[in-house]
Design a protein around this motif. Structure first.
Motif, PDB file in Angstrom:
ATOM      1  N   ARG A  32       0.818  -1.219   0.000  1.00 17.55           N
ATOM      2  CA  ARG A  32       0.000   0.000   0.000  1.00 17.55           C
ATOM      3  C   ARG A  32       0.854   1.273   0.000  1.00 17.55           C
ATOM      4  O   ARG A  32       0.459   2.288  -0.595  1.00 17.55           O
ATOM      5  N   ASP A  33       2.013   1.244   0.642  1.00 21.86           N
ATOM      6  CA  ASP A  33       2.894   2.419   0.567  1.00 21.86           C
ATOM      7  C   ASP A  33       3.385   2.637  -0.862  1.00 21.86           C
ATOM      8  O   ASP A  33       3.487   3.775  -1.334  1.00 21.86           O
ATOM      9  N   GLU A  34       3.692   1.540  -1.535  1.00 19.21           N
ATOM     10  CA  GLU A  34       4.118   1.618  -2.939  1.00 19.21           C
ATOM     11  C   GLU A  34       3.026   2.242  -3.802  1.00 19.21           C
ATOM     12  O   GLU A  34       3.287   3.141  -4.616  1.00 19.21           O
ATOM     13  N   VAL A  41      -2.949   2.297  -8.540  1.00 16.07           N
ATOM     14  CA  VAL A  41      -2.859   0.845  -8.409  1.00 16.07           C
ATOM     15  C   VAL A  41      -2.544   0.298  -9.800  1.00 16.07           C
ATOM     16  O   VAL A  41      -3.312   0.517 -10.734  1.00 16.07           O
ATOM     17  N   PRO A  42      -1.419  -0.398  -9.978  1.00 17.02           N
ATOM     18  CA  PRO A  42      -0.995  -0.811 -11.322  1.00 17.02           C
ATOM     19  C   PRO A  42      -1.872  -1.904 -11.918  1.00 17.02           C
ATOM     20  O   PRO A  42      -2.575  -2.626 -11.208  1.00 17.02           O
ATOM     21  N   LYS A  43      -1.789  -2.024 -13.226  1.00 16.27           N
ATOM     22  CA  LYS A  43      -2.617  -3.003 -13.947  1.00 16.27           C
ATOM     23  C   LYS A  43      -2.345  -4.429 -13.509  1.00 16.27           C
ATOM     24  O   LYS A  43      -3.261  -5.258 -13.477  1.00 16.27           O
ATOM     25  N   GLU A  44      -1.101  -4.726 -13.158  1.00  7.35           N
ATOM     26  CA  GLU A  44      -0.794  -6.104 -12.762  1.00  7.35           C
ATOM     27  C   GLU A  44      -1.506  -6.460 -11.459  1.00  7.35           C
ATOM     28  O   GLU A  44      -1.874  -7.617 -11.245  1.00  7.35           O
ATOM     29  N   PHE A  45      -1.759  -5.471 -10.613  1.00  5.68           N
ATOM     30  CA  PHE A  45      -2.515  -5.765  -9.396  1.00  5.68           C
ATOM     31  C   PHE A  45      -4.011  -5.740  -9.670  1.00  5.68           C
ATOM     32  O   PHE A  45      -4.772  -6.508  -9.071  1.00  5.68           O
ATOM     33  N   ASP A 185      -1.365  13.542 -15.516  1.00  2.82           N
ATOM     34  CA  ASP A 185      -0.850  13.014 -14.254  1.00  2.82           C
ATOM     35  C   ASP A 185      -0.759  14.133 -13.207  1.00  2.82           C
ATOM     36  O   ASP A 185       0.287  14.747 -13.009  1.00  2.82           O
ATOM     37  N   ASN A 186      -1.875  14.404 -12.531  1.00  7.31           N
ATOM     38  CA  ASN A 186      -1.902  15.530 -11.593  1.00  7.31           C
ATOM     39  C   ASN A 186      -2.566  15.182 -10.264  1.00  7.31           C
ATOM     40  O   ASN A 186      -3.041  16.066  -9.548  1.00  7.31           O
ATOM     41  N   TRP A 187      -2.596  13.898  -9.906  1.00  4.63           N
ATOM     42  CA  TRP A 187      -3.238  13.486  -8.650  1.00  4.63           C
ATOM     43  C   TRP A 187      -2.236  13.645  -7.506  1.00  4.63           C
ATOM     44  O   TRP A 187      -1.370  12.809  -7.279  1.00  4.63           O
ATOM     45  N   ASP A 188      -2.348  14.747  -6.781  1.00  3.81           N
ATOM     46  CA  ASP A 188      -1.416  15.076  -5.698  1.00  3.81           C
ATOM     47  C   ASP A 188      -2.253  15.507  -4.500  1.00  3.81           C
ATOM     48  O   ASP A 188      -2.624  16.676  -4.374  1.00  3.81           O
ATOM     49  N   VAL A 189      -2.568  14.560  -3.621  1.00  4.74           N
ATOM     50  CA  VAL A 189      -3.589  14.781  -2.584  1.00  4.74           C
ATOM     51  C   VAL A 189      -3.114  14.262  -1.231  1.00  4.74           C
ATOM     52  O   VAL A 189      -2.125  13.539  -1.126  1.00  4.74           O
ATOM     53  N   MET A 190      -3.871  14.609  -0.177  1.00  2.42           N
ATOM     54  CA  MET A 190      -3.510  14.222   1.187  1.00  2.42           C
ATOM     55  C   MET A 190      -3.893  12.790   1.523  1.00  2.42           C
ATOM     56  O   MET A 190      -3.282  12.162   2.393  1.00  2.42           O
ATOM     57  N   GLY A 191      -4.927  12.262   0.879  1.00  5.50           N
ATOM     58  CA  GLY A 191      -5.412  10.926   1.196  1.00  5.50           C
ATOM     59  C   GLY A 191      -5.920  10.222  -0.042  1.00  5.50           C
ATOM     60  O   GLY A 191      -6.151  10.850  -1.080  1.00  5.50           O
ATOM     61  N   LEU A 192      -6.115   8.893   0.069  1.00  9.92           N
ATOM     62  CA  LEU A 192      -6.491   8.067  -1.087  1.00  9.92           C
ATOM     63  C   LEU A 192      -5.538   8.325  -2.254  1.00  9.92           C
ATOM     64  O   LEU A 192      -5.950   8.349  -3.420  1.00  9.92           O
ATOM     65  N   ALA A 193      -4.261   8.486  -1.929  1.00  9.31           N
ATOM     66  CA  ALA A 193      -3.278   8.823  -2.958  1.00  9.31           C
ATOM     67  C   ALA A 193      -3.158   7.736  -4.011  1.00  9.31           C
ATOM     68  O   ALA A 193      -2.872   8.015  -5.176  1.00  9.31           O
ATOM     69  N   GLY A 194      -3.368   6.472  -3.627  1.00  7.99           N
ATOM     70  CA  GLY A 194      -3.196   5.373  -4.558  1.00  7.99           C
ATOM     71  C   GLY A 194      -4.329   5.177  -5.545  1.00  7.99           C
ATOM     72  O   GLY A 194      -4.256   4.277  -6.390  1.00  7.99           O
TER      73      GLY A 194
END
Length: 389
Positions: A32-34, A41-45, A185-194
């Motif tokens: 989850r840190d990754e 969340v990458p396509k492989e996951f 690519d502009n998702w820069d937030v405090m939470g739900l970052a992934g």
């Protein structure tokens, strides 16, 4: 149907996949840190979530889907969210095929021809004007909050008619393959970052009529799931993420309660009466909100299976469950963070993630305070705000 009658385990667990689920949740916790650092969340996951059945849950049965009952899908998202809110949020869009059911049936046949496990993400707002041309629409613009877009098989954007004489035409969604859409690519937030809720940009792309639909429009598939209120379901699958996050927060306090003595020499958490009292209150709040969700959801599902129409009062109750579970989950997390004291201020602490993620869930437009106003209006027999029902 009461909450006591509803099965407690997600459908995947009932199918005897407990070990696979446990392994998946362990991997989510390990990564989850990754996911947060890379902001998606990458396509492989996503492929692993597909194996779990997340992305065929709302696919029509006639195209190989499971048509999973709403309560079962909500439990699945709730459980995933215990491991990580961002993965739970991305998994919640496994319900998005209820929107796609408004596409022509022939279009859906093409959509699911390769597999019923379809990931669909959309940046619906702000609605952008589109020009109607022969056989379809010319689409151009930028849209926000496309959660899960980097792992999506198809993408949707919200358009309105820019046609003379049709200023009031209802907004619709245009469905495009990823290669026709630029992810900003502009998702820069405090939470739900992934969650990877980046912007989508489309530049002068032609979308045929048969690849557009009215959001929440009449489905072309006649199966029980598509008679469940679409917008209410979209809110519920997001709100339920906070139930999972809140459960993780209580579990974290439980792990901490018998640990080391505080640096000040104060008693362990479990030996402090105020901690025991607040944990008990949190447990009651969380379970009460959860029971409300599954009781109301089960009642509406029972109505649908009986062949009866869902009433406006029932729709309103579903909207109310969504905002209430988001609020209650967020409050539980805040209270557990407070109990943890100074230990929880460090950025690596698990309660930091819970605190940030739960706060962001509560900020979603579907889960704001205004929903209580709409629900109260319906209860009192006065017209609710436009678009509520």
């Amino acid at each position: 149907m009461s909450v006591m009658e509803a099965p407690e385990a997600p459908a995947a667990l009932v199918a005897g996949e407990e070990d696979a689920m446990a392994q998946l949740f362990a991997e989510i916790r390990a990564r989850r840190d990754e996911f947060g650092r890379q902001r998606f969340v990458p396509k492989e996951f996503i492929a692993q979530l597909k194996k779990l059945g997340v992305y065929r849950a709302a696919t029509p049965k006639c195209f190989g889907g499971t048509g999973l009952a709403p309560a079962d899908f909500l439990r699945l998202v709730e459980k995933i969210s215990e491991a990580d809110g961002s993965v739970g949020w991305v998994a919640s869009f496994g319900s998005a095929s209820v929107y796609l059911a408004a596409l022509p049936k022939a279009t859906q046949a093409r959509l699911y021809a390769g597999s019923p496990d379809l990931t669909f993400a959309g940046g619906l707002f702000p609605i952008q004007p589109a020009t109607q041309v022969d056989g379809g629409w010319m689409v151009d613009g930028t849209w926000k909050f496309a959660s899960g877009c980097k792992g999506a098989d198809m993408l949707g954007v919200g358009i309105g008619a820019a046609v003379p004489g049709q200023p009031g035409a209802k907004p619709r969604t245009a469905v495009l393959p990823p290669e026709q859409v630029e992810i900003v690519d502009n998702w820069d937030v405090m939470g739900l970052a992934g969650t990877g809720s980046h912007d989508l940009k489309v530049t002068q792309q032609f979308v045929p009529d048969e690849w557009t639909f009215i959001r929440g429009g009449v489905p072309t598939i006649d199966e029980p799931l598509y008679r469940y209120p679409t917008i209410a379901y979209a809110a519920q699958v997001l709100g339920v993420v906070n139930l999972g996050i809140a459960r993780a927060a209580i579990d974290e306090i439980n792990r901490m309660s018998g640990g080391r003595v505080a640096i000040t020499g104060a008693p362990k958490l479990a030996d402090r009466s105020y901690v025991r009292i607040e944990v008990a209150k949190a447990e009651a709040m969380l379970r009460s909100a959860r029971a409300f969700l599954y009781d109301a959801t089960g009642e509406v599902w029972h109505t649908i299976l009986a062949g009866d129409p869902v009433t406006p009062e029932q729709v309103s109750l579903l909207r109310l469950t969504a905002v209430e579970i988001a609020r209650a989950g967020n409050e539980v997390v805040q209270n557990m963070f407070g109990l943890a004291g100074t230990t929880a201020i460090y950025s690596h602490h698990p309660l930091q993630r819970c605190l940030r993620d739960a706060a962001v869930v509560k900020q979603h437009a579907f889960l704001g305070e205004g929903i209580y106003d709409g629900a109260g209006a319906v209860t009192l027999g006065v017209p609710p705000m436009p678009g509520y029902l």
